[in-house]
Design a protein around this motif. Structure first.
Motif, PDB file in Angstrom:
ATOM      1  N   SER A  81      -4.821   0.957  -7.468  1.00 53.56           N
ATOM      2  CA  SER A  81      -3.733   0.209  -6.831  1.00 53.56           C
ATOM      3  C   SER A  81      -3.140   0.983  -5.665  1.00 53.56           C
ATOM      4  N   MET A  82      -2.995   2.303  -5.824  1.00 53.24           N
ATOM      5  CA  MET A  82      -2.423   3.105  -4.744  1.00 53.24           C
ATOM      6  C   MET A  82      -3.328   3.140  -3.514  1.00 53.24           C
ATOM      7  N   GLN A  83      -4.640   3.047  -3.710  1.00 54.31           N
ATOM      8  CA  GLN A  83      -5.546   2.955  -2.563  1.00 54.31           C
ATOM      9  C   GLN A  83      -5.220   1.715  -1.740  1.00 54.31           C
ATOM     10  N   SER A  84      -4.958   0.612  -2.420  1.00 58.12           N
ATOM     11  CA  SER A  84      -4.634  -0.638  -1.735  1.00 58.12           C
ATOM     12  C   SER A  84      -3.326  -0.521  -0.959  1.00 58.12           C
ATOM     13  N   PHE A  85      -2.291   0.020  -1.589  1.00 61.23           N
ATOM     14  CA  PHE A  85      -0.990   0.115  -0.931  1.00 61.23           C
ATOM     15  C   PHE A  85      -0.977   1.179   0.164  1.00 61.23           C
TER      16      PHE A  85
ATOM     17  N   LEU B   8      -0.635  -9.147  -6.748  1.00 62.78           N
ATOM     18  CA  LEU B   8       0.230  -8.112  -6.175  1.00 62.78           C
ATOM     19  C   LEU B   8      -0.550  -6.944  -5.588  1.00 62.78           C
ATOM     20  N   ILE B   9      -1.669  -6.594  -6.215  1.00 61.82           N
ATOM     21  CA  ILE B   9      -2.375  -5.379  -5.823  1.00 61.82           C
ATOM     22  C   ILE B   9      -3.502  -5.651  -4.831  1.00 61.82           C
ATOM     23  N   LEU B  10      -4.053  -6.856  -4.845  1.00 59.41           N
ATOM     24  CA  LEU B  10      -5.148  -7.168  -3.937  1.00 59.41           C
ATOM     25  C   LEU B  10      -4.754  -8.172  -2.855  1.00 59.41           C
TER      26      LEU B  10
ATOM     27  N   ALA C 180       6.588   6.826  -1.920  1.00 60.10           N
ATOM     28  CA  ALA C 180       7.291   6.995  -3.204  1.00 60.10           C
ATOM     29  C   ALA C 180       7.589   5.640  -3.835  1.00 60.10           C
ATOM     30  N   PHE C 181       8.005   4.672  -3.006  1.00 61.59           N
ATOM     31  CA  PHE C 181       8.258   3.310  -3.514  1.00 61.59           C
ATOM     32  C   PHE C 181       6.980   2.700  -4.078  1.00 61.59           C
ATOM     33  N   PHE C 182       5.862   2.859  -3.381  1.00 58.55           N
ATOM     34  CA  PHE C 182       4.591   2.319  -3.852  1.00 58.55           C
ATOM     35  C   PHE C 182       4.190   2.951  -5.181  1.00 58.55           C
ATOM     36  N   TRP C 183       4.388   4.269  -5.307  1.00 67.55           N
ATOM     37  CA  TRP C 183       4.082   4.935  -6.571  1.00 67.55           C
ATOM     38  C   TRP C 183       4.922   4.372  -7.713  1.00 67.55           C
ATOM     39  N   ALA C 184       6.218   4.220  -7.473  1.00 69.75           N
ATOM     40  CA  ALA C 184       7.111   3.696  -8.515  1.00 69.75           C
ATOM     41  C   ALA C 184       6.695   2.283  -8.924  1.00 69.75           C
ATOM     42  N   PHE C 185       6.368   1.455  -7.939  1.00 64.98           N
ATOM     43  CA  PHE C 185       5.966   0.075  -8.217  1.00 64.98           C
ATOM     44  C   PHE C 185       4.657   0.025  -8.996  1.00 64.98           C
TER      45      PHE C 185
END
Length: 327
Positions: A116-120, A212-214, A153-158
């Motif tokens: 998911s973090m790769q996508s964001f 949400l992730i893709l 940091a926001f992306f990590w938390a989400f």
């Protein structure tokens, strides 16, 4: 995790297996050659992403907001590959297909979080290019180190939150029949399909996660490039358009490598053989972390210059050492 269970009532008994069995790649001829290929991919991924991170750390000219996102992408690719590949090779190369229940959920959490973090991270890079091209005079003000770190940091938390919810909902499932996961890792979809009680919440969260992730990040990236294309159409000369668009080629390559295979595999999942689906999904998991650093080194002028400069300094230092030894 107890929150999910207590919310459903104290008198519910869950049948939790001691372990799951990962059955992916079974029945595929000459599959050991594929494992050798996966080993090669993992080694290249580790070396490539380590090099990108080292170059950004060593060159002070790359200490910009954009390269914070590039560094973070390399970091996520590195830990994502390390979360998936060693365990995958251990499962299939050494036939350790039995994985304890809690270990399987932990494995799932880390794999999905990194994926998911790769996508964001691609969203963060897309925003960087959008501001750099449409608002070049305000770029230094709008895209600061603090902003990029806050966004990451926001992306990590989400991502951690939604991954915990997905894993938490799996703990309310009972597995009273099969415990064989038809995938190459502890796949969320394959696990909840094994449940013998109501898995409707898991189906819903699976759809929400895909959206949400893709789809949501892809929609933002496409929209940002529509805006970039419109802005470039107003640029007076072809040379200026080409120069501006050239700064986006590395990012567009990463977007294509990440989104096209995984969305194609998902859309054709019901039409292809299960073994073909497993091979395709495994390739979509391991290829982007390997190709991302190669693309950035080859297509990004700043990194190419930095690599040449570091290699030149290293060569000069070796020459100086040899001269001192001769003297």
């Amino acid at each position: 995790m107890d929150f999910f269970n207590s919310a459903l009532g104290k008198n519910i008994t869950f049948v939790r297996p001691a372990y799951f069995v990962i059955s992916g790649f079974s029945g595929i001829l000459n599959i050991k050659y594929y494992y050798v290929f996966l080993c090669f991919v993992y080694i290249v991924s580790v070396l490539g992403n380590t090099v990108v991170m080292a170059v950004i750390c060593l060159d002070h000219n790359l200490r910009t907001a954009k390269y914070i996102a590039v560094f973070h992408l390399a970091f996520v690719d590195l830990i994502g590959s390390s979360a998936l590949m060693p365990k995958l090779l251990d499962i299939f190369l050494f036939n350790h297909r039995y994985i304890p229940y809690n270990d399987c959920l932990t494995f799932l959490f880390f794999c999905y979080t990194c994926l998911s973090m790769q996508s964001f991270n691609l969203v963060a890079l897309s925003y960087d290019r959008l501001i750099a091209i449409i608002f070049p005079l305000h770029y230094q003000v709008k895209v600061t180190h603090r902003f990029m770190l806050s966004l990451i940091a926001f992306f990590w938390a989400f991502v951690i939150t939604v991954a915990l919810i997905a894993v938490g909902l799996l703990t309310r499932l009972s597995f009273c029949e099969s415990v064989v996961i038809n995938s190459y890792f502890c796949d969320h979809g394959q696990i909840y399909r094994l449940a013998c009680n109501d898995n409707t919440p898991n189906i819903i969260i699976s759809g929400v996660l895909i959206a949400l992730i893709l789809w949501l990040p892809l929609a933002f990236i496409v929209l940002s490039y529509v805006c970039i294309g419109y802005a470039l159409s107003k640029v007076a000369t072809v040379q200026e358009r080409h120069k501006a668009f050239k700064t986006c080629t590395a990012h567009l390559s990463l977007v294509a490598i990440y989104f096209i295979p995984i969305l194609t595999t998902f859309s054709m999942a019901s039409k292809i053989h299960p073994n073909a689906r497993i091979i395709n999904l495994s390739l979509t998991s391991v290829f982007p972390p390997m190709l991302n650093p190669i693309i950035y080194v080859l297509q990004t002028q700043e990194i190419k210059v930095s690599v040449k400069k570091i290699l030149k300094l290293r060569k000069e230092s070796k020459v100086k050492v040899k001269k001192v030894i001769i003297k």
